[in-house]
Design an enzyme around this catalytic site. Structure first.
Site, PDB file in Angstrom:
ATOM      1  N   ASP A 175      -4.483  -1.699  15.219  1.00 39.04           N
ATOM      2  CA  ASP A 175      -5.484  -1.677  16.296  1.00 39.04           C
ATOM      3  C   ASP A 175      -6.308  -2.964  16.315  1.00 39.04           C
ATOM      4  O   ASP A 175      -7.183  -3.126  17.166  1.00 39.04           O
ATOM      5  CB  ASP A 175      -6.393  -0.429  16.199  1.00 39.04           C
ATOM      6  CG  ASP A 175      -6.896  -0.148  14.795  1.00 39.04           C
ATOM      7  OD1 ASP A 175      -6.082   0.125  13.907  1.00 39.04           O
ATOM      8  OD2 ASP A 175      -8.116  -0.193  14.594  1.00 39.04           O
ATOM      9  N   TRP A 186     -12.280  11.916   8.706  1.00 36.53           N
ATOM     10  CA  TRP A 186     -10.848  11.643   8.860  1.00 36.53           C
ATOM     11  C   TRP A 186     -10.453  10.367   8.165  1.00 36.53           C
ATOM     12  O   TRP A 186     -11.102   9.439   8.027  1.00 36.53           O
ATOM     13  CB  TRP A 186     -10.469  11.516  10.355  1.00 36.53           C
ATOM     14  CG  TRP A 186      -9.025  11.124  10.469  1.00 36.53           C
ATOM     15  CD1 TRP A 186      -7.932  11.910  10.227  1.00 36.53           C
ATOM     16  CD2 TRP A 186      -8.509   9.816  10.791  1.00 36.53           C
ATOM     17  NE1 TRP A 186      -6.779  11.191  10.368  1.00 36.53           N
ATOM     18  CE2 TRP A 186      -7.097   9.897  10.702  1.00 36.53           C
ATOM     19  CE3 TRP A 186      -9.093   8.592  11.097  1.00 36.53           C
ATOM     20  CZ2 TRP A 186      -6.258   8.800  10.944  1.00 36.53           C
ATOM     21  CZ3 TRP A 186      -8.281   7.504  11.344  1.00 36.53           C
ATOM     22  CH2 TRP A 186      -6.873   7.619  11.267  1.00 36.53           C
ATOM     23  N   ASP A 202      -5.285   3.915  -0.073  1.00 37.72           N
ATOM     24  CA  ASP A 202      -6.432   4.149   0.802  1.00 37.72           C
ATOM     25  C   ASP A 202      -6.793   5.630   0.773  1.00 37.72           C
ATOM     26  O   ASP A 202      -5.990   6.473   1.184  1.00 37.72           O
ATOM     27  CB  ASP A 202      -6.051   3.716   2.229  1.00 37.72           C
ATOM     28  CG  ASP A 202      -7.234   3.699   3.189  1.00 37.72           C
ATOM     29  OD1 ASP A 202      -8.305   4.213   2.815  1.00 37.72           O
ATOM     30  OD2 ASP A 202      -7.064   3.179   4.308  1.00 37.72           O
ATOM     31  N   GLU A 253      -9.112   2.109  -1.920  1.00 39.19           N
ATOM     32  CA  GLU A 253      -9.876   1.756  -0.708  1.00 39.19           C
ATOM     33  C   GLU A 253     -10.636   2.955  -0.156  1.00 39.19           C
ATOM     34  O   GLU A 253     -10.127   4.077  -0.188  1.00 39.19           O
ATOM     35  CB  GLU A 253      -8.857   1.253   0.322  1.00 39.19           C
ATOM     36  CG  GLU A 253      -9.438   0.966   1.678  1.00 39.19           C
ATOM     37  CD  GLU A 253      -8.349   0.531   2.662  1.00 39.19           C
ATOM     38  OE1 GLU A 253      -7.279   0.056   2.219  1.00 39.19           O
ATOM     39  OE2 GLU A 253      -8.565   0.697   3.870  1.00 39.19           O
ATOM     40  N   GLU A 288      -4.679  -7.368   4.893  1.00 45.16           N
ATOM     41  CA  GLU A 288      -3.794  -6.282   5.338  1.00 45.16           C
ATOM     42  C   GLU A 288      -2.932  -6.771   6.502  1.00 45.16           C
ATOM     43  O   GLU A 288      -3.400  -7.499   7.372  1.00 45.16           O
ATOM     44  CB  GLU A 288      -4.652  -5.087   5.791  1.00 45.16           C
ATOM     45  CG  GLU A 288      -3.824  -3.896   6.242  1.00 45.16           C
ATOM     46  CD  GLU A 288      -4.707  -2.710   6.654  1.00 45.16           C
ATOM     47  OE1 GLU A 288      -5.910  -2.916   6.942  1.00 45.16           O
ATOM     48  OE2 GLU A 288      -4.182  -1.583   6.685  1.00 45.16           O
ATOM     49  N   ARG A 327     -13.879  -5.390   3.014  1.00 46.16           N
ATOM     50  CA  ARG A 327     -12.831  -5.260   4.030  1.00 46.16           C
ATOM     51  C   ARG A 327     -13.283  -5.541   5.464  1.00 46.16           C
ATOM     52  O   ARG A 327     -12.543  -5.337   6.424  1.00 46.16           O
ATOM     53  CB  ARG A 327     -12.221  -3.848   3.945  1.00 46.16           C
ATOM     54  CG  ARG A 327     -11.225  -3.817   2.811  1.00 46.16           C
ATOM     55  CD  ARG A 327     -10.474  -2.558   2.676  1.00 46.16           C
ATOM     56  NE  ARG A 327      -9.844  -2.008   3.860  1.00 46.16           N
ATOM     57  CZ  ARG A 327      -8.770  -2.515   4.449  1.00 46.16           C
ATOM     58  NH1 ARG A 327      -8.211  -3.619   4.000  1.00 46.16           N
ATOM     59  NH2 ARG A 327      -8.255  -1.912   5.507  1.00 46.16           N
ATOM     60  N   HIS A 365      -9.313   6.776   2.463  1.00 42.27           N
ATOM     61  CA  HIS A 365      -9.803   6.989   3.827  1.00 42.27           C
ATOM     62  C   HIS A 365     -11.060   7.853   3.913  1.00 42.27           C
ATOM     63  O   HIS A 365     -11.129   8.807   4.696  1.00 42.27           O
ATOM     64  CB  HIS A 365      -8.687   7.549   4.717  1.00 42.27           C
ATOM     65  CG  HIS A 365      -8.650   6.918   6.082  1.00 42.27           C
ATOM     66  ND1 HIS A 365      -9.068   7.568   7.222  1.00 42.27           N
ATOM     67  CD2 HIS A 365      -8.264   5.698   6.488  1.00 42.27           C
ATOM     68  CE1 HIS A 365      -8.926   6.760   8.264  1.00 42.27           C
ATOM     69  NE2 HIS A 365      -8.433   5.617   7.854  1.00 42.27           N
ATOM     70  N   GLU A 394     -14.026  -1.486   6.132  1.00 37.46           N
ATOM     71  CA  GLU A 394     -13.360  -1.693   7.425  1.00 37.46           C
ATOM     72  C   GLU A 394     -14.202  -1.135   8.581  1.00 37.46           C
ATOM     73  O   GLU A 394     -14.053  -1.581   9.713  1.00 37.46           O
ATOM     74  CB  GLU A 394     -11.951  -1.091   7.437  1.00 37.46           C
ATOM     75  CG  GLU A 394     -11.900   0.417   7.326  1.00 37.46           C
ATOM     76  CD  GLU A 394     -10.485   0.984   7.292  1.00 37.46           C
ATOM     77  OE1 GLU A 394      -9.637   0.375   6.630  1.00 37.46           O
ATOM     78  OE2 GLU A 394     -10.247   2.020   7.921  1.00 37.46           O
ATOM     79  N   ARG A 428       0.856  -1.183   0.000  1.00 34.10           N
ATOM     80  CA  ARG A 428       0.000   0.000   0.000  1.00 34.10           C
ATOM     81  C   ARG A 428       0.893   1.234   0.000  1.00 34.10           C
ATOM     82  O   ARG A 428       1.846   1.316   0.776  1.00 34.10           O
ATOM     83  CB  ARG A 428      -0.886  -0.006   1.252  1.00 34.10           C
ATOM     84  CG  ARG A 428      -1.931   1.085   1.254  1.00 34.10           C
ATOM     85  CD  ARG A 428      -2.741   1.080   2.530  1.00 34.10           C
ATOM     86  NE  ARG A 428      -2.180   2.009   3.484  1.00 34.10           N
ATOM     87  CZ  ARG A 428      -2.853   2.505   4.529  1.00 34.10           C
ATOM     88  NH1 ARG A 428      -4.100   2.150   4.740  1.00 34.10           N
ATOM     89  NH2 ARG A 428      -2.287   3.344   5.362  1.00 34.10           N
ATOM     90  N   TYR A 447      -3.037  11.246   6.355  1.00 34.94           N
ATOM     91  CA  TYR A 447      -3.397   9.900   6.803  1.00 34.94           C
ATOM     92  C   TYR A 447      -2.391   8.890   6.244  1.00 34.94           C
ATOM     93  O   TYR A 447      -2.037   8.928   5.073  1.00 34.94           O
ATOM     94  CB  TYR A 447      -4.803   9.499   6.328  1.00 34.94           C
ATOM     95  CG  TYR A 447      -4.973   8.017   6.437  1.00 34.94           C
ATOM     96  CD1 TYR A 447      -5.199   7.430   7.682  1.00 34.94           C
ATOM     97  CD2 TYR A 447      -4.780   7.183   5.345  1.00 34.94           C
ATOM     98  CE1 TYR A 447      -5.262   6.057   7.819  1.00 34.94           C
ATOM     99  CE2 TYR A 447      -4.841   5.807   5.466  1.00 34.94           C
ATOM    100  CZ  TYR A 447      -5.072   5.257   6.707  1.00 34.94           C
ATOM    101  OH  TYR A 447      -5.100   3.895   6.843  1.00 34.94           O
TER     102      TYR A 447
HETATM  103  C1  GCO Z   1      -6.393   0.779   7.231  1.00 30.13           C
HETATM  104  C2  GCO Z   1      -7.217   1.672   8.073  1.00 30.13           C
HETATM  105  C3  GCO Z   1      -6.585   2.086   9.360  1.00 30.13           C
HETATM  106  C4  GCO Z   1      -7.600   2.854  10.210  1.00 30.13           C
HETATM  107  C5  GCO Z   1      -7.464   2.453  11.619  1.00 30.13           C
HETATM  108  C6  GCO Z   1      -8.506   3.107  12.498  1.00 30.13           C
HETATM  109  O1  GCO Z   1      -6.688   0.727   6.065  1.00 30.13           O
HETATM  110  O2  GCO Z   1      -5.512   0.124   7.776  1.00 30.13           O
HETATM  111  O3  GCO Z   1      -7.763   2.699   7.333  1.00 30.13           O
HETATM  112  O4  GCO Z   1      -5.396   2.781   9.180  1.00 30.13           O
HETATM  113  O5  GCO Z   1      -7.446   4.207  10.077  1.00 30.13           O
HETATM  114  O6  GCO Z   1      -7.537   1.054  11.707  1.00 30.13           O
HETATM  115  O7  GCO Z   1      -8.554   2.519  13.745  1.00 30.13           O
HETATM  116 MG    MG Z   2      -8.334   1.811   5.472  1.00 30.01          MG
END
Ligand code: GCO
Ligand code: MG
Length: 403
Positions: free
Chosen positions: A317, A403, A211, A237, A340, A284, A213, A263, A148, A160
């Site tokens: 996370d 965000w 991504d 993404e 991922e 995702r 985002h 996600e 990525r 980001y």
């Molecule tokens: C990704 C995600 C993460 C999120 C995060 C939020 O594609 O890995 O976008 O970067 O921002 O998991 O808790």
């Molecule tokens: Mg993401």
């Protein structure tokens, strides 16, 4: 009957916060489930401790589907990230228990391996295109088949996906949320040159991902997708927020760049229209936020009817417990796409010793029985929960943005 005799929630911060559910049974077998909801961890802790665990004690740990339905339908209040993360933790722990009782690695209970390994993508990032491409070269040298790319945007102080550490990216870090500044115009100018430089440096034998985002409107995403087409991205993404799935139809009208989303989804209902209208290519949703292995398999089976493949979220996370579960799922599911993989810190790995391995761009859950992941509770107890928020975004004129 294998009675559930106890369950406890372990909250720990080995560098970042993790919430882990441990379910114990009458014959001494226990199972683990990840319940981490980044930035909102304690809501899930309360949901589990105050509402779910009292209903679990005494139930038959083998009745995974029934317990899933009981927690989902029985709450009356359906879905939502808090509820579904709590259900996911229970479900994952019960699959861990069932596999341990069977004496098998979990993927064997899910139908066995459908492939030799699980292709993962790593995160290359840098403040400039040159730095990002350099980071991508390092991933390529380490054997990654999918990378990525996220790069700093000229004129914006922070972006980001871009961190100071080249390996670890950790967005949750403020005792109150950090405020970032965003400009779609500046961003849109910066991505095509990044992909052009990356293809020139890395060649065509590596998958490149990006991504957005959730920051673009559908028509902006359509333009970005079209401008990236010559560089053959594996996926774009979270091109636009997905509360309104119809937005993806507009993106589709303008580009053949494959789209990935989900996600932040927590149930099959979030994904239903996107999948059945073939508005996306990769889904995702992952174990911890979408109701566990049981529900994720349901989403994947549905997606398979429409040639939509899996691309599970796997940021830091999501704890190693979730990572292990995702790998068992990914190894077994027929319509696997990519997984991922953001590496955890050494300390996190010490708290969660695991059997899964990485080699040559592929991961394998290992052949330990169950999920193949443990928790060192003494070490976990030494690292206390620390409140940490994800950042928020504002446009240059101060308007709140995604965000
Ligand atoms: C990704 C995600 C993460 C999120 C995060 C939020 O594609 O890995 O976008 O970067 O921002 O998991 O808790
Ligand atoms: Mg993401």
């Amino acid at each position: 009957m294998l009675r559930i005799t106890g369950a406890k929630v372990i909250v720990s911060c080995p560098g970042r916060n993790f919430v882990t559910l441990k379910i114990e049974t009458s014959d001494g077998v226990y199972g683990l489930g990840d319940a981490t909801l980044n930035g909102r961890e304690l809501s899930v802790v309360s949901y589990l401790t105050d509402h779910v665990i009292p209903c679990l004690i005494g139930r038959d740990a083998h009745r995974i589907e029934d317990i899933w339905q009981y927690l989902y339908k029985g709450a009356y209040w359906r879905r939502g990230p808090v509820t579904m993360s709590a259900i996911a933790a229970v479900d994952t722990a019960l699959w861990d228990i069932k596999a341990k009782v069977a004496g098998l690695p979990l993927y064997q209970l899910l139908g066995g391996a459908s492939r030799e390994g699980v292709m993962v993508y790593g995160h290359a990032n840098g403040t400039t295109i040159e730095e990002t491409v350099e980071a991508a070269r390092r991933y390529q040298a380490e054997g990654y088949k999918a990378i990525r790319l996220q790069s700093g945007v000229p004129g914006l102080a922070s972006t980001y996906g871009v961190s100071n550490d080249r390996y670890f990216y950790e967005p949750a870090n403020g005792n109150t949320p950090h405020e970032n500044v965003w400009s779609t115009e500046k961003y849109l100018r910066s991505v095509p040159p990044l992909f052009e430089a990356a293809r020139e440096a890395l060649g065509w034998d590596v998958h490149l991902l990006h991504d957005a985002h959730h920051r673009l409107t559908p028509i902006e995403a359509g333009r970005l997708g079209r401008e990236l087409e010559p560089f053959r991205p594996f996926w774009l993404e979270d091109a636009t927020p997905a509360e309104n799935p119809d937005g993806f139809r507009l993106i589709r009208q303008h580009t053949t760049t494959p789209l990935a989303v989900g996600e932040v989804f927590n149930s099959i209902w979030d994904a239903k229209q996107l999948i059945e209208e073939q508005l996306i290519d990769y889904i995702r949703t992952t174990v911890v936020h979408a109701g566990g292995i049981t529900h994720l398999r349901r989403i994947a089976s549905f997606a398979d009817l429409y040639q939509v493949r899996t691309g599970c979220h796997g940021a830091t996370d999501l704890s190693p417990v979730c990572m292990a579960a995702a790998l068992h799922f990914g190894l077994s599911v027929p319509n696997f796409g990519v997984q991922e993989y953001m590496r955890h810190t050494e300390l996190t790995d010490q708290v969660f010793p695991h059997a899964y391995t990485f080699e040559n761009g592929m991961m394998h859950p290992g052949d330990a029985i169950g999920l193949g992941v443990e928790i060192d509770e003494d070490l976990a107890a030494k690292h206390e929960y620390k409140r940490a928020y994800l950042p928020v975004n504002r446009l240059e004129d101060g308007t709140m943005w995604s965000w």
